[in-house]
Motif scaffolding. Structure first.
Motif, PDB file in Angstrom:
ATOM      1  N   PHE A 370     -21.815  79.187 -66.813  1.00 24.54           N
ATOM      2  CA  PHE A 370     -22.224  80.306 -65.959  1.00 24.54           C
ATOM      3  C   PHE A 370     -22.977  81.376 -66.751  1.00 24.54           C
ATOM      4  N   GLY A 371     -23.195  81.110 -68.048  1.00 20.07           N
ATOM      5  CA  GLY A 371     -23.869  82.081 -68.902  1.00 20.07           C
ATOM      6  C   GLY A 371     -22.987  83.237 -69.311  1.00 20.07           C
ATOM      7  N   LEU A 372     -21.666  83.041 -69.273  1.00 18.88           N
ATOM      8  CA  LEU A 372     -20.723  84.120 -69.542  1.00 18.88           C
ATOM      9  C   LEU A 372     -19.826  83.779 -70.727  1.00 18.88           C
ATOM     10  N   THR A 373     -19.253  84.812 -71.310  1.00 16.70           N
ATOM     11  CA  THR A 373     -18.165  84.621 -72.268  1.00 16.70           C
ATOM     12  C   THR A 373     -16.844  84.654 -71.498  1.00 16.70           C
ATOM     13  N   GLY A 374     -15.795  84.226 -72.148  1.00 21.46           N
ATOM     14  CA  GLY A 374     -14.489  84.288 -71.513  1.00 21.46           C
ATOM     15  C   GLY A 374     -14.074  85.702 -71.177  1.00 21.46           C
ATOM     16  N   ARG A 375     -14.441  86.642 -72.049  1.00 13.49           N
ATOM     17  CA  ARG A 375     -14.065  88.027 -71.808  1.00 13.49           C
ATOM     18  C   ARG A 375     -14.776  88.581 -70.569  1.00 13.49           C
ATOM     19  N   GLN A 376     -16.050  88.265 -70.418  1.00 12.80           N
ATOM     20  CA  GLN A 376     -16.785  88.727 -69.237  1.00 12.80           C
ATOM     21  C   GLN A 376     -16.206  88.116 -67.963  1.00 12.80           C
ATOM     22  N   ALA A 377     -15.903  86.822 -68.021  1.00  9.40           N
ATOM     23  CA  ALA A 377     -15.362  86.143 -66.845  1.00  9.40           C
ATOM     24  C   ALA A 377     -13.988  86.696 -66.477  1.00  9.40           C
ATOM     25  N   GLU A 378     -13.139  86.860 -67.467  1.00 10.33           N
ATOM     26  CA  GLU A 378     -11.799  87.407 -67.236  1.00 10.33           C
ATOM     27  C   GLU A 378     -11.875  88.778 -66.566  1.00 10.33           C
ATOM     28  N   GLY A 440     -24.121  91.605 -69.495  1.00 14.25           N
ATOM     29  CA  GLY A 440     -24.826  92.842 -69.792  1.00 14.25           C
ATOM     30  C   GLY A 440     -25.525  92.778 -71.137  1.00 14.25           C
ATOM     31  N   THR A 441     -25.998  93.927 -71.576  1.00 14.13           N
ATOM     32  CA  THR A 441     -26.661  94.026 -72.872  1.00 14.13           C
ATOM     33  C   THR A 441     -26.043  95.159 -73.680  1.00 14.13           C
ATOM     34  N   THR A 442     -26.235  95.109 -74.972  1.00 15.49           N
ATOM     35  CA  THR A 442     -25.749  96.163 -75.857  1.00 15.49           C
ATOM     36  C   THR A 442     -26.725  97.330 -75.835  1.00 15.49           C
ATOM     37  N   LYS A 443     -26.395  98.400 -76.554  1.00 12.07           N
ATOM     38  CA  LYS A 443     -27.249  99.591 -76.580  1.00 12.07           C
ATOM     39  C   LYS A 443     -28.631  99.302 -77.146  1.00 12.07           C
ATOM     40  N   ASP A 444     -28.704  98.311 -78.046  1.00 21.18           N
ATOM     41  CA  ASP A 444     -30.016  97.992 -78.617  1.00 21.18           C
ATOM     42  C   ASP A 444     -30.715  96.860 -77.871  1.00 21.18           C
ATOM     43  N   GLY A 445     -30.200  96.528 -76.676  1.00 16.74           N
ATOM     44  CA  GLY A 445     -30.886  95.570 -75.828  1.00 16.74           C
ATOM     45  C   GLY A 445     -30.542  94.119 -76.069  1.00 16.74           C
ATOM     46  N   LYS A 446     -29.616  93.839 -76.950  1.00 14.69           N
ATOM     47  CA  LYS A 446     -29.229  92.461 -77.231  1.00 14.69           C
ATOM     48  C   LYS A 446     -28.173  91.998 -76.216  1.00 14.69           C
ATOM     49  N   PRO A 447     -28.043  90.691 -76.018  1.00 16.10           N
ATOM     50  CA  PRO A 447     -27.029  90.182 -75.081  1.00 16.10           C
ATOM     51  C   PRO A 447     -25.625  90.629 -75.500  1.00 16.10           C
ATOM     52  N   SER A 448     -24.850  91.083 -74.547  1.00 16.90           N
ATOM     53  CA  SER A 448     -23.482  91.534 -74.808  1.00 16.90           C
ATOM     54  C   SER A 448     -22.490  90.412 -74.518  1.00 16.90           C
TER      55      SER A 448
END
Length: 482
Positions: A370-378, A440-448
């Motif tokens: 789904f393009g997610l990490t476990g933390r994002q999904a949780e 989402g993305t981090t403050k510097d625009g990288k994938p979070s």
């Protein structure tokens, strides 16, 4: 006594208990009341959680909490322990009868305590006792300082082989940051990189090479059954003690879903478990053992443990008595059947599961598709009222903190009465949430790996759909706090 009468007594007991608590610290009473509200209104899918019966819960809130009772039944270091002796003896009796174990020890406060008792009992049996006999001493207090230093080094330098964390093992099976990874010279076995399944030939080869004193079997996130007869063969070949941690699937053993080679009790030298999870009891631990290890395990206090929690041992006895009823076998089979329904629901909707399915009580969902990490999904699922926990998958690129998986278990919702149709619907709702979650993305625009955005209205839609199912299967229906 009628069910209606029991419900009335239970509601009255809890209402009055909360009034007493509120007279001292009303915020605790309110948090307790709110916890029931929250649990009633959410889909609890954490594989290590369940709902204990009111009888079990009430048993913990007694004056047994006030009693110190170091030692064992009939051999305490404190006076006035005759009632604690009764409680502990009953807990051990029910455990022996339920699991068909020669010996049971009911004192561990938790699963990690049970594992520490088991580890040190094995070390005492395999290392300390022979060393003392060789030195002509009965206990370590009779050793010279030089002999003690030698023994201490030997005790702390033994080898342990356990299942790796990302393959589904537990922290206490030799994970380096855990005490088990510090007290042993440890190595770990994994699963087949293609199938995610245990490869017994590979485990045997690893054992022959490493020659561990302790071979640990069992899991916390492996969605398949284990052949413990094969694990015992491997242990015997290399002269290892086979220890099985069945904390997650003890209810399936107690309920006779796992029998024969899949029942660890006849095959292992020592078996540990928690009493909550699929056993549906209080938070606590048990150690089961063959007779040759009984005397060593009996030294759990003061070897590892402090004062036993007598009120929890009493609740263990009640829960184990419940598990000896025929209805518990029906419940245990439903746990496994529902896990398969949940897995099939995911697979039919294109989700990816570790090992491609399940034949125990849990499902491990790989959310990277789904393009997610476990933390994002949780986190996104929690927003929608679905309570899960992120979990590593084999060879996880995101590590143990962010992970690439979500672990889901069926014991708790099975306790509430969910069946095939509900679990298929649960899979549908979870997939809907994940399909509508964007990383989402981090403050510097990288994938979070942590932040995310959940689609508008998704959480409310899932909560409403969940409420329809939850209302049909109320939690603790006999408890009315209004």
């Amino acid at each position: 006594m009628s069910d209606q009468r029991i419900d009335s007594l239970t509601s009255s007991a809890y209402r009055q208990a909360l009034e007493v608590i509120a007279s001292v610290e009303p915020r605790i009473a309110e948090a307790t009341r709110q916890e029931l509200v929250d649990q009633r209104g959410s889909l609890k899918l954490i594989a290590s959680e369940n709902y204990a019966s009111p009888a079990v819960l009430l048993t913990m809130g007694t004056w047994f909490s006030d009693k110190y009772a170091e030692g064992t039944v009939g051999h305490r270091f404190y006076a006035g322990c005759q009632n604690v002796d009764t409680v502990e003896a009953l807990a051990a009796e029910h455990a022996r009868e339920l699991f068909g174990a020669p010996y049971a020890y009911a004192q561990p406060h938790s699963g990690i305590d049970a594992n520490l008792v088991a580890f040190w009992s094995i070390l005492a049996h395999r290392v300390e006792t022979p060393a003392l006999a060789k030195l002509g001493a009965k206990n370590v207090n009779e050793l010279s300082e030089e002999d003690w230093e030698s023994l201490r080094h030997e005790l702390g330098n033994q080898r342990l082989l356990g299942m790796s964390l990302d393959a589904g093992g537990h922290l206490t099976h030799g994970f380096r940051p855990n005490i088990s990874g510090k007290m042993f010279h440890q190595q770990q076995y994994g699963t087949d990189p293609e199938t995610g399944l245990l490869d017994y030939d590979a485990v045997a080869a690893k054992a022959r090479e490493f020659k561990p004193l302790v071979l640990v079997a069992g899991y916390s996130a492996y969605p398949r059954r284990v052949n413990f007869a094969k694990m015992r063969e491997i242990a015997d070949e290399v002269g290892a003690t086979l220890m099985v941690d069945m904390a997650h699937f003890a209810g399936l053993v107690a309920g006779k879903v796992f029998t024969g080679d899949e029942d660890p009790v006849p095959h292992a030298h020592v078996v540990t478990t928690t009493t909550h999870k699929s056993l549906r009891g209080p938070r606590g631990g048990l150690v089961l053992a063959q007779e040759e290890y009984a005397a060593d395990v009996d030294r759990g206090c003061p070897m590892v443990l402090g004062g036993p929690l007598s009120h929890v041992m009493a609740a263990k006895a009640v829960a184990l008595a419940e598990a000896r009823q025929p209805s518990f076998q029906v419940y245990a089979q439903s746990i496994a059947d529902n896990a398969k329904s949940l897995a099939d629901g995911f697979l039919s909707r294109g989700a990816t599961l570790v090992t491609g399915g399940t034949d125990n009580h849990l499902v491990l969902l790989d959310v990277s598709s789904f393009g997610l990490t476990g933390r994002q999904a949780e986190s996104a699922l929690l927003d929608a009222g679905v309570v899960t926990n992120r979990n590593s998958v084999p060879h996880d690129a995101n590590g143990a903190w962010y992970t690439s998986g979500v672990r889901l278990g069926t014991p708790a919702l099975t306790t509430r009465g969910f069946g095939h149709d509900e679990f298929d619907r649960v899979a549908e709702l979870i997939v809907h949430v994940l399909q509508n979650t964007q990383p989402g993305t981090t403050k510097d625009g990288k994938p979070s790996k942590a932040s995310y955005t959940l689609g508008e209205g998704v959480a409310d839609k899932v909560r409403d759909a969940s409420a329809e199912m939850l209302d049909k299967h109320p939690l603790y229906p006999g408890i009315d706090l209004s």
